[in-house]
Design a protein around this motif. Structure first.
Motif, mmCIF file in Angstrom:
data_model
loop_
_atom_site.group_PDB
_atom_site.id
_atom_site.type_symbol
_atom_site.label_atom_id
_atom_site.label_comp_id
_atom_site.label_asym_id
_atom_site.label_seq_id
_atom_site.Cartn_x
_atom_site.Cartn_y
_atom_site.Cartn_z
ATOM 1 N N VAL A 73 0.826 -1.211 0.000
ATOM 2 C CA VAL A 73 0.000 0.000 0.000
ATOM 3 C C VAL A 73 0.861 1.262 0.000
ATOM 4 C CG1 VAL A 73 -1.675 1.331 1.343
ATOM 5 C CG2 VAL A 73 -1.973 -1.134 1.056
ATOM 6 N N LEU A 74 1.988 1.242 0.696
ATOM 7 C CA LEU A 74 2.880 2.406 0.724
ATOM 8 C C LEU A 74 3.297 2.857 -0.674
ATOM 9 C CD1 LEU A 74 5.321 1.777 3.726
ATOM 10 C CD2 LEU A 74 3.820 3.746 3.410
ATOM 11 N N SER B 229 1.486 2.501 -3.424
ATOM 12 C CA SER B 229 0.350 2.757 -4.312
ATOM 13 C C SER B 229 0.516 4.117 -4.980
ATOM 14 C CB SER B 229 -0.956 2.736 -3.518
ATOM 15 O OG SER B 229 -1.175 1.464 -2.962
ATOM 16 N N GLY B 230 0.293 4.146 -6.284
ATOM 17 C CA GLY B 230 0.448 5.383 -7.040
ATOM 18 C C GLY B 230 1.883 5.684 -7.438
ATOM 19 N N ARG B 231 2.805 4.793 -7.082
ATOM 20 C CA ARG B 231 4.218 5.030 -7.424
ATOM 21 C C ARG B 231 4.474 4.705 -8.891
ATOM 22 N NH1 ARG B 231 8.625 1.367 -7.920
ATOM 23 N NH2 ARG B 231 10.629 2.462 -7.888
ATOM 24 N N PRO C 98 -4.264 5.179 -7.961
ATOM 25 C CA PRO C 98 -3.562 4.458 -6.884
ATOM 26 C C PRO C 98 -4.356 3.247 -6.414
ATOM 27 C CG PRO C 98 -4.553 6.470 -6.043
ATOM 28 C CD PRO C 98 -4.705 6.521 -7.529
ATOM 29 N N VAL D 42 -4.780 -2.245 -5.448
ATOM 30 C CA VAL D 42 -3.858 -1.108 -5.516
ATOM 31 C C VAL D 42 -2.946 -1.242 -6.733
ATOM 32 C CG1 VAL D 42 -3.871 -0.672 -3.034
ATOM 33 C CG2 VAL D 42 -2.235 -2.306 -3.980
ATOM 34 N N GLY E 280 0.866 0.059 -8.490
ATOM 35 C CA GLY E 280 2.180 0.644 -8.248
ATOM 36 C C GLY E 280 3.229 -0.007 -9.126
ATOM 37 N N TYR F 220 -10.946 4.465 3.062
ATOM 38 C CA TYR F 220 -10.080 5.232 2.177
ATOM 39 C C TYR F 220 -10.080 6.706 2.588
ATOM 40 C CZ TYR F 220 -10.492 0.954 -0.475
ATOM 41 O OH TYR F 220 -10.465 -0.373 -0.846
ATOM 42 N N LEU G 298 -0.401 7.135 1.605
ATOM 43 C CA LEU G 298 0.110 6.918 0.256
ATOM 44 C C LEU G 298 1.025 8.088 -0.084
ATOM 45 C CD1 LEU G 298 -2.304 4.982 0.435
ATOM 46 C CD2 LEU G 298 -2.833 5.531 -1.932
ATOM 47 N N ARG G 299 2.300 7.937 0.224
ATOM 48 C CA ARG G 299 3.231 9.057 0.116
ATOM 49 C C ARG G 299 3.313 9.612 -1.302
ATOM 50 N NH1 ARG G 299 8.290 6.275 3.053
ATOM 51 N NH2 ARG G 299 7.682 4.691 1.538
ATOM 52 N N ASN G 300 3.287 8.728 -2.290
ATOM 53 C CA ASN G 300 3.376 9.191 -3.671
ATOM 54 C C ASN G 300 2.197 10.082 -4.030
ATOM 55 O OD1 ASN G 300 5.747 7.471 -4.827
ATOM 56 N ND2 ASN G 300 4.489 6.028 -3.698
#
Length: 287
Positions: free
Chosen positions: A72-73, A75-77, A102, A130, A132, A202, A275-277
């Protein structure tokens, strides 16, 4: 003669042995001691089984949460500058697509319309999907790419028959940009047993300021790019039944409390993952 008579009398008394009262007392004491020893042994056995069950559930919960968190971290990367990224498609367009997805909503892909995040009805288990950039999917498969080569991965997590499972997809295949090769049969792999409840919320950034405005269920996520955090809740039970009386109910995230019906050991786990990204994209005005 008197001495001989006295000696015979003492010998006769000694040959009589224990009296009935003495035997009964000895038997009673022996029974009490035996019962005490048996009770201690039973108690130690139950305590040992309980400790093993507690340890097992705790370890399973930590493993499950860590396993989900690692995915999950990211996700969106999408890193178009990565030297390991496979560049057989339009990288710029794919970068934009991953940022906007993401998580996957239902009906995102015509080839697999049912794939997407879902909210289980009436407290049933949710489904998490997710996206990534990785070099393997959640099962460890390269999906036809070279070892170490990165590509956009779609990982799906769900519960079937009390087991948390996952399966991975090549995003390019789902979008019709690549022919399915390798382990693209999408067979689900088991990750964790004893899952009584798997719930997801979410964190939505409705103001585009990089902060969570509210946490909602999957059916209230209208635009996946607004998801900047995911909250995971799980209720696990021990593999073996233990002689315990479960009187405590468990409320997993926003669901109604669950009162366990069996004598297993139950433990609840929760984790909120940013989600850092996606947060950095939103704050930088890149979406």
């Amino acid at each position: 003669m008197k001495g001989l008579h006295a000696t015979r009398l003492i010998s006769a008394q000694r040959s009589q042995g224990f009296t009935l009262v003495e035997v009964m007392i000895a038997l009673a004491l022996g029974a009490v001691i035996s019962l005490a020893v048996i009770q201690v042994m039973i108690s130690n056995s139950v305590t040992e089984r309980l400790n093993r069950a507690l340890t097992s559930v705790q370890e399973n919960g930590r493993f499950g949460m860590l396993r989900l968190q690692q995915d999950v971290l990211l996700s969106g990367r999408y890193d178009p500058l990565s030297a390991d990224l496979n560049r057989s498609v339009d990288i710029a367009e794919e970068d934009f697509f991953v940022r906007q997805h993401p998580v996957v909503l239902v009906n995102e892909f015509s080839s697999r319309a049912a794939l997407g995040i879902t909210n289980g009805a009436d407290g049933s288990n949710d489904r998490l999907v997710v996206v990534g950039q990785h070099n393997v999917d959640c099962r460890g498969y390269h999906l036809g790419y070279a070892t170490g080569e990165e590509f956009p991965v779609v990982n799906e997590y769900f519960v079937a028959e009390g087991t948390l499972k996952c399966r991975g997809f090549d995003l390019r295949v789902l979008r019709g940009l690549r022919t399915a090769v390798g382990h693209n049969n999408h067979a689900a792999y088991s990750l964790l047993d004893g899952v009584e409840s798997f719930q997801i919320l979410y964190g939505i950034d409705a103001l585009n300021n990089g902060r969570v405005s509210q946490y909602v269920t999957a059916d209230n996520v209208l635009v996946s790019e607004q998801v900047i955090a995911i909250r995971i809740g799980m209720l696990l039970k021990s593999t073996d039944a233990i002689n315990v009386n479960n009187t405590q109910s468990f409320a997993v995230l926003n669901e109604a409390p669950i009162l366990p019906e069996s004598s297993h050991v139950y433990r609840q786990f929760e984790n909120t993952i940013l989600l850092r990204n996606m947060k950095y994209y939103v704050e930088g005005g890149l979406l």
